[in-house]
Every structure is written in structure tokens, then in C-alpha cells.
Design a protein around this motif. Structure first.
Motif, PDB file in Angstrom:
ATOM      1  N   ALA A  14       0.011  -2.124   4.731  1.00  0.00           N
ATOM      2  CA  ALA A  14      -0.939  -0.991   4.730  1.00  0.00           C
ATOM      3  C   ALA A  14      -1.833  -1.013   3.502  1.00  0.00           C
ATOM      4  O   ALA A  14      -2.611  -0.079   3.305  1.00  0.00           O
ATOM      5  CB  ALA A  14      -0.180   0.335   4.800  1.00  0.00           C
ATOM      6  N   ALA A  15      -1.735  -2.071   2.679  1.00  0.00           N
ATOM      7  CA  ALA A  15      -2.614  -2.122   1.498  1.00  0.00           C
ATOM      8  C   ALA A  15      -4.022  -2.482   1.932  1.00  0.00           C
ATOM      9  O   ALA A  15      -4.220  -3.227   2.890  1.00  0.00           O
ATOM     10  CB  ALA A  15      -2.099  -3.160   0.505  1.00  0.00           C
ATOM     11  N   ILE A  43      -1.616  -2.723   9.758  1.00  0.00           N
ATOM     12  CA  ILE A  43      -2.319  -1.449   9.969  1.00  0.00           C
ATOM     13  C   ILE A  43      -3.819  -1.709  10.030  1.00  0.00           C
ATOM     14  O   ILE A  43      -4.392  -2.297   9.104  1.00  0.00           O
ATOM     15  CB  ILE A  43      -2.014  -0.464   8.808  1.00  0.00           C
ATOM     16  CG1 ILE A  43      -0.502  -0.275   8.635  1.00  0.00           C
ATOM     17  CG2 ILE A  43      -2.731   0.861   9.047  1.00  0.00           C
ATOM     18  CD1 ILE A  43       0.233   0.275   9.839  1.00  0.00           C
ATOM     19  N   ARG A  68     -12.727   4.619  -1.542  1.00  0.00           N
ATOM     20  CA  ARG A  68     -12.228   5.144  -2.831  1.00  0.00           C
ATOM     21  C   ARG A  68     -13.207   6.113  -3.450  1.00  0.00           C
ATOM     22  O   ARG A  68     -12.839   7.147  -3.961  1.00  0.00           O
ATOM     23  CB  ARG A  68     -12.031   3.989  -3.818  1.00  0.00           C
ATOM     24  CG  ARG A  68     -10.804   3.228  -3.483  1.00  0.00           C
ATOM     25  CD  ARG A  68      -9.922   3.022  -4.635  1.00  0.00           C
ATOM     26  NE  ARG A  68      -8.599   2.786  -4.039  1.00  0.00           N
ATOM     27  CZ  ARG A  68      -7.561   2.390  -4.676  1.00  0.00           C
ATOM     28  NH1 ARG A  68      -7.619   2.191  -5.943  1.00  0.00           N
ATOM     29  NH2 ARG A  68      -6.419   2.214  -4.057  1.00  0.00           N
ATOM     30  N   GLY A  84       0.823  -1.217   0.000  1.00  0.00           N
ATOM     31  CA  GLY A  84       0.000   0.000   0.000  1.00  0.00           C
ATOM     32  C   GLY A  84       0.851   1.259   0.000  1.00  0.00           C
ATOM     33  O   GLY A  84       0.392   2.333   0.370  1.00  0.00           O
ATOM     34  N   HIS A 106      -2.526   6.701   0.720  1.00  0.00           N
ATOM     35  CA  HIS A 106      -2.401   7.908   1.554  1.00  0.00           C
ATOM     36  C   HIS A 106      -1.469   7.682   2.735  1.00  0.00           C
ATOM     37  O   HIS A 106      -0.587   8.496   3.000  1.00  0.00           O
ATOM     38  CB  HIS A 106      -3.780   8.350   2.050  1.00  0.00           C
ATOM     39  CG  HIS A 106      -4.645   8.880   0.958  1.00  0.00           C
ATOM     40  ND1 HIS A 106      -5.407   8.080   0.154  1.00  0.00           N
ATOM     41  CD2 HIS A 106      -4.832  10.150   0.531  1.00  0.00           C
ATOM     42  CE1 HIS A 106      -6.044   8.820  -0.732  1.00  0.00           C
ATOM     43  NE2 HIS A 106      -5.715  10.088  -0.531  1.00  0.00           N
ATOM     44  N   LEU A 107      -1.671   6.601   3.455  1.00  0.00           N
ATOM     45  CA  LEU A 107      -0.763   6.313   4.572  1.00  0.00           C
ATOM     46  C   LEU A 107       0.578   5.826   4.038  1.00  0.00           C
ATOM     47  O   LEU A 107       1.643   6.242   4.513  1.00  0.00           O
ATOM     48  CB  LEU A 107      -1.373   5.244   5.489  1.00  0.00           C
ATOM     49  CG  LEU A 107      -0.441   4.754   6.600  1.00  0.00           C
ATOM     50  CD1 LEU A 107      -0.077   5.883   7.558  1.00  0.00           C
ATOM     51  CD2 LEU A 107      -1.068   3.586   7.352  1.00  0.00           C
ATOM     52  N   GLY A 108       0.527   4.933   3.044  1.00  0.00           N
ATOM     53  CA  GLY A 108       1.743   4.304   2.547  1.00  0.00           C
ATOM     54  C   GLY A 108       2.787   5.305   2.069  1.00  0.00           C
ATOM     55  O   GLY A 108       3.980   5.144   2.326  1.00  0.00           O
TER      56      GLY A 108
HETATM   57  N1  NAP Z   1      -8.594   5.666   5.505  1.00  0.00           N
HETATM   58  C1  NAP Z   1      -8.819   5.675   6.805  1.00  0.00           C
HETATM   59  O1  NAP Z   1      -9.570   6.510   7.350  1.00  0.00           O
HETATM   60  C2  NAP Z   1      -8.107   4.678   7.683  1.00  0.00           C
HETATM   61  C3  NAP Z   1      -8.207   4.799   9.085  1.00  0.00           C
HETATM   62  C4  NAP Z   1      -7.521   3.889   9.890  1.00  0.00           C
HETATM   63  C5  NAP Z   1      -6.782   2.864   9.316  1.00  0.00           C
HETATM   64  N2  NAP Z   1      -6.761   2.750   7.947  1.00  0.00           N
HETATM   65  C6  NAP Z   1      -5.973   1.660   7.379  1.00  0.00           C
HETATM   66  O2  NAP Z   1      -4.763   2.233   6.889  1.00  0.00           O
HETATM   67  C7  NAP Z   1      -4.296   1.469   5.764  1.00  0.00           C
HETATM   68  C8  NAP Z   1      -4.045   2.412   4.587  1.00  0.00           C
HETATM   69  O3  NAP Z   1      -5.231   3.121   4.305  1.00  0.00           O
HETATM   70  P1  NAP Z   1      -5.233   4.343   3.268  1.00  0.00           P
HETATM   71  O4  NAP Z   1      -6.357   5.227   3.674  1.00  0.00           O
HETATM   72  O5  NAP Z   1      -3.863   4.891   3.117  1.00  0.00           O
HETATM   73  O6  NAP Z   1      -5.646   3.559   1.933  1.00  0.00           O
HETATM   74  P2  NAP Z   1      -5.538   4.021   0.392  1.00  0.00           P
HETATM   75  O7  NAP Z   1      -5.085   5.420   0.281  1.00  0.00           O
HETATM   76  O8  NAP Z   1      -6.848   3.618  -0.229  1.00  0.00           O
HETATM   77  O9  NAP Z   1      -4.388   3.084  -0.177  1.00  0.00           O
HETATM   78  C9  NAP Z   1      -4.600   1.717  -0.373  1.00  0.00           C
HETATM   79  C10 NAP Z   1      -3.324   1.117  -0.913  1.00  0.00           C
HETATM   80  O10 NAP Z   1      -3.558  -0.296  -1.117  1.00  0.00           O
HETATM   81  C11 NAP Z   1      -3.086  -0.619  -2.413  1.00  0.00           C
HETATM   82  N3  NAP Z   1      -3.792  -1.757  -2.983  1.00  0.00           N
HETATM   83  C12 NAP Z   1      -5.121  -1.854  -3.253  1.00  0.00           C
HETATM   84  N4  NAP Z   1      -5.372  -3.009  -3.866  1.00  0.00           N
HETATM   85  C13 NAP Z   1      -4.188  -3.658  -3.986  1.00  0.00           C
HETATM   86  C14 NAP Z   1      -3.795  -4.898  -4.551  1.00  0.00           C
HETATM   87  N5  NAP Z   1      -4.708  -5.718  -5.154  1.00  0.00           N
HETATM   88  N6  NAP Z   1      -2.496  -5.268  -4.488  1.00  0.00           N
HETATM   89  C15 NAP Z   1      -1.575  -4.445  -3.929  1.00  0.00           C
HETATM   90  N7  NAP Z   1      -1.883  -3.248  -3.394  1.00  0.00           N
HETATM   91  C16 NAP Z   1      -3.181  -2.863  -3.430  1.00  0.00           C
HETATM   92  C17 NAP Z   1      -3.343   0.632  -3.229  1.00  0.00           C
HETATM   93  O11 NAP Z   1      -2.563   0.581  -4.400  1.00  0.00           O
HETATM   94  P3  NAP Z   1      -3.013   1.256  -5.794  1.00  0.00           P
HETATM   95  O12 NAP Z   1      -2.265   2.558  -5.812  1.00  0.00           O
HETATM   96  O13 NAP Z   1      -2.554   0.291  -6.821  1.00  0.00           O
HETATM   97  O14 NAP Z   1      -4.496   1.397  -5.758  1.00  0.00           O
HETATM   98  C18 NAP Z   1      -2.890   1.708  -2.253  1.00  0.00           C
HETATM   99  O15 NAP Z   1      -1.494   1.836  -2.270  1.00  0.00           O
HETATM  100  C19 NAP Z   1      -5.368   0.394   5.519  1.00  0.00           C
HETATM  101  O16 NAP Z   1      -5.003  -0.766   6.204  1.00  0.00           O
HETATM  102  C20 NAP Z   1      -6.608   0.979   6.174  1.00  0.00           C
HETATM  103  O17 NAP Z   1      -7.536  -0.013   6.592  1.00  0.00           O
HETATM  104  C21 NAP Z   1      -7.375   3.640   7.123  1.00  0.00           C
END
Ligand code: NAP
Length: 266
Positions: free
Chosen positions: A66-67, A113, A74, A8, A12-14
């Protein structure tokens, strides 16, 4: 230099994690669409199919997983189908594949994560996150589980979609404690340096706001005033919202207003 794999890493986090970890580690990123920057070792792969996973894990001392795949996040709004189904392929099947590869390669630390309140899951996506946590605990790989509250970008995106409506009917009294992923990335880096710690302290933003205040601040920053209609929040909804905050956990320093201000009204 020890190698750390970030899944990931384009999210956003990654992206914040990669920046935080780069001074201390060689950072490898498993991505469906690898970037071109030479400061990171890119491995093309897909957690939904398992492509590239073994190659990505080979030789790493730690994995930060973190993916995720949340179609609702989205898009920035819920569809009815999101209330009963969320795709398993990345969050459950992909986590299992990654853990199996980590066990085979003798990874020292698997940092997963997750989300505050996930053990009282409401909705299919949170249930998947809880299942993934269970896989991590049972894997035999030394682990940490790091939970955060909602990220600023997600609330911003959701409000941006909601503001297409002329009025916003919302349960304005419910509590929210949003966090900047950059602050959380700092905490993840700290936990990585500490080594496997099991379930670590929850991480949240610096303040618990009501949804009404959060929306007011957003409207002011974005210049998109809408009439807000305050809906009654029944006790179960208030309780559910409280379980998604972490007033006694570790806190970041960036407030919602700071974060909105830094983005210059965008
Ligand atoms: N968003 C929140 O409010 C929040 C709050 C607490 C915890 N979290 C956790 O924090 C972590 C990161 O969240 P985020 O908000 O940064 O998510 P995000 O911005 O949606 O990023 C998701 C990442 O996962 C990758 N991904 C998706 N499908 C994939 C696949 N088939 N194979 C490999 N990589 C794949 C995406 O890559 P692509 O660029 O290819 O799409 C992207 O890099 C997650 O575990 C989430 O549950 C999120």
C-alpha cells in the motif's frame, strides 16, 4: 501466527490495514520512519532505494503493498509538472524490488492496492499504478489486485487547499464516489483471508455524488463557505470521471457526510 507485511503502514490506508489485520496475523510494517508501538514488527526501510526490503519480506506469508509516492496527493493540489511527471522510485521501482524479494522468499500472496479506472489512465501517476499492476501480474507471485475509488482524506485535503481561494470554479456535474479507507481496509482483510484472487471486484463508497454536492457537504461541515462557479464539463471529462467510479462494485458504508461529521469539522 502467519506474518503479513504491510508497506505504507504509516499512511492513511496502511494505518487502517494494520488495525484490521492485527487480530488475525502478526503484522510487519516496512517504514522509512518506524513507529514505536510493540504491537507491530517494524522494519526500517525505503522502497525507493531497496533498503530493508529483503529483511521485511523474509518469512512473511503475504504482502499488502500500500506504499505510494504521489507528491500531488501529499500537497493536496496539482502543479503543472504533475501533469507530465510523477516519481517512479516507489510505485514502479519499489514494486519491482518488492516482487523480486517476494518471489525469492516464496510469498504465498501479494496483494497490490490500486485505483479504480487505472486501466484507462489519465495522467502520470495513474500510468505508474498501471505499470505496477502489470509488474504484479507478470511476477509469478500469486496475487490479488484491489482497486478503490478516491479516499475521503484526499478530497478533504484538496478542497481545503482550494478553499484558500475566494471562489471555487469547478465542473460541478462530474460524478465522484469517494470511499473511507477504513471500509476499504475491511475489504482488503477479507481478500487476504480468501487468498490470491487476481483482479478482485472494485471497491467504492456507498454513493455516487456530483462534485457540486460533494463540495456543498464539505462547505457545510467545515464552515468554509465559498462561492462555487459551475464550469461546463465536456463529454470526455464526464466519461473520464465515470471510469473512476464503481457503481456496480463492492461498496463501503461510510458516506462522505458521515466521514466529515466524524471529524468534527476538522
Ligand atoms: N488516496 C487515494 O484517494 C487512493 C485511492 C485509491 C487507491 N489508493 C492507493 O492506496 C494506497 C495507499 O494510499 P494512501 O492514500 O493511504 O497513501 P498515503 O497516506 O500517502 O501513504 C503512503 C504510504 O507510503 C509510504 N511511502 C512513501 N514513500 C515510501 C518509501 N520510499 N519507502 C517506503 N514507504 C514509503 C508512506 O510512508 P511515510 O510515512 O514514510 O511517508 C506512507 O506510509 C496507494 O497504493 C494508493 O495508490 C489511494
Amino acid at each position: 501466527m502467519a506474518i503479513v507485511l504491510v508497506t505504507g503502514g504509516t499512511g492513511h490506508l496502511g494505518r487502517e490495514l494494520v488495525e484490521r489485520l492485527r487480530p488475525a496475523y502478526r503484522v510487519r510494517v516496512l517504514a522509512r520512519s518506524p513507529g514505536s508501538g510493540g504491537e507491530v514488527d517494524w522494519v526500517r526501510g525505503d522502497l525507493a532505494t531497496g533498503a530493508g526490503v529483503a529483511q521485511a519480506v523474509a518469512g512473511v506469508s503475504a504482502v499488502v503493498h500500500a506504499a505510494t509516492c504521489s507528491p500531488a496527493a501529499r500537497r493536496g493540489y496539482l502543479r503543472p509538472a504533475d501533469l507530465w511527471r510523477s516519481p517512479l522510485e516507489v510505485d514502479v521501482d519499489g514494486t519491482r524490488l518488492l516482487l523480486e524479494a517476494a518471489a525469492r522468499s516464496g510469498v504465498d500472496h501479494f496483494a497490490y492496492i490500486s485505483i479504480v479506472g487505472v486501466d484507462r489512465p489519465r495522467g502520470p501517476y495513474l500510468r505508474l499504478k498501471l505499470t505496477a499492476e502489470e509488474l504484479v501480474r507478470e511476477s509469478g507471485v500469486p496475487f490479488s489486485i484491489l482497486r478503490a475509488t478516491q479516499f475521503h482524506w484526499l478530497l478533504d485535503r484538496m478542497l481545503g487547499k482550494a478553499a484558500r481561494l475566494p471562489v471555487l470554479p469547478l465542473p460541478t456535474r462530474v460524478p465522484v464516489q469517494p470511499v473511507d479507507p477504513a471500509d476499504f481496509a475491511g475489504y482488503v482483510a477479507e481478500c487476504l483471508a480468501d487468498g490470491p484472487g487476481g483482479r478482485r471486484e472494485d471497491f467504492a463508497g456507498p454513493e455516487v455524488l456530483t462534485l457540486g454536492t460533494l463540495v456543498d457537504q464539505w462547505q457545510w461541515a467545515r464552515g468554509r463557505p465559498r462561492k462555487v462557479i459551475g464550469l461546463y464539463a465536456p463529454a470526455p471529462l464526464m466519461r473520464a470521471a465515470y471510469t473512476m467510479t464503481a457503481p456496480y462494485g463492492r461498496r463501503g458504508t461510510t458516506t462522505w457526510a458521515d466521514w466529515l461529521g466524524r471529524r468534527g469539522g476538522r
